[in-house]
Design a protein around this motif. Structure first.
Motif, PDB file in Angstrom:
ATOM      1  N   LYS A  63       0.835  -1.202   0.000  1.00  0.00           N
ATOM      2  CA  LYS A  63       0.000   0.000   0.000  1.00  0.00           C
ATOM      3  C   LYS A  63       0.877   1.262   0.000  1.00  0.00           C
ATOM      4  O   LYS A  63       0.626   2.220  -0.748  1.00  0.00           O
ATOM      5  N   ASN A  83      -1.928  -2.730  -5.516  1.00  0.00           N
ATOM      6  CA  ASN A  83      -3.221  -2.721  -4.822  1.00  0.00           C
ATOM      7  C   ASN A  83      -3.855  -4.113  -4.797  1.00  0.00           C
ATOM      8  O   ASN A  83      -4.430  -4.525  -3.784  1.00  0.00           O
ATOM      9  N   GLN A 118      -2.147  -6.122  -2.177  1.00  0.00           N
ATOM     10  CA  GLN A 118      -2.591  -5.750  -0.836  1.00  0.00           C
ATOM     11  C   GLN A 118      -3.941  -6.390  -0.516  1.00  0.00           C
ATOM     12  O   GLN A 118      -4.177  -6.848   0.595  1.00  0.00           O
TER      13      GLN A 118
END
Length: 243
Positions: A70, A107, A110
């Protein structure tokens, strides 16, 4: 559903101690009437959490704290925004495209970590909650047996039935068997429910192989960058501060 706190689950696990006195009480009565199945069940309950629950919780907690992907995505986005004011042309367009691919990959990675954390935590806390309820069932069974001893005026000092009238012996054995039957049913129901819950979690989310296979890869520079290596096409916007 919110993600269980692996740290709290680990703390709960640390407070659980096997009820030796209750176990001994049940074993006395099981030996008394030859209920070997109950003794085997007690042996299994004693080692129920001797596996990798603590390790699973430590891993889940580490994943829960992990934010490197992130943070990396934020750095790439910040770099892109800081260049927008002064840089344009093919080179910036290609950099913008590439940075978008990088941020998308980071992303997605994550999201996979968050999903894995949630599933690991939920599996562990499901098992811990089941074990807690099994210990309650064990304690209740021991209490019921103690009550029977008082009712029939029996003090267990050996593995042989004390002298009682024939009918009293039958009633006593029936009552002990009834207590054991309830204990057995309670344990089987709890364990079966736990297995069903864990299987559902594994089937829906705990797919380590799938996560590993599909974990997003950051594309190499040049994957979609045909012109970044051509300095003549790099342009600074007129009037912009090149610094």
């Amino acid at each position: 559903m919110t993600t269980p706190d692996p740290g709290q689950a680990a703390a709960d696990l640390a407070t659980m101690s096997y009820p030796e006195a209750a176990d001994q009480k049940i074993r006395e009565y099981a030996n008394l009437i030859g209920a070997n199945g109950i003794i085997g069940l007690l042996d299994k309950l004693r080692v129920f959490v001797a596996g990798d629950l603590k390790k699973t919780l430590r891993l889940a907690e580490a994943f829960a704290r992990e934010s490197a992907l992130k943070e990396a995505a934020e750095v790439v986005n910040d770099a892109k925004l800081s260049l927008t004011a002064a840089w344009h042309g093919d080179a910036y367009d290609q950099f913008s495209m590439y940075s978008g691919m990088v941020v998308d990959g980071l992303n997605k990675g994550q999201v996979s970590i968050v999903s894995l954390t949630k599933t690991m935590s939920t599996v562990a806390t499901t098992v811990i909650a089941t074990y807690k309820n099994l210990l309650v069932a064990l304690g209740n069974c021991a209490s019921n047996l103690s009550a029977l001893a008082g009712k029939f005026g029996i003090l267990l000092a050996s593995t042989a039935l004390p002298p009682l009238a024939v009918l009293a012996v039958k009633d006593f054995v029936d009552a002990v068997n009834s207590a054991f039957e309830k204990f057995w049913r309670d344990c089987i129901a709890l364990i079966s429910g736990m297995i069903t819950s864990v299987e559902a979690l594994i089937g829906s989310g705990f797919e380590l192989t799938v996560i590993e296979t599909n974990f997003p890869k950051i594309p190499d520079v040049g994957t979609s960058v045909e012109v970044v290596g051509e300095p003549r096409r790099w342009q600074i916007k007129p009037g912009a501060d090149p610094s």
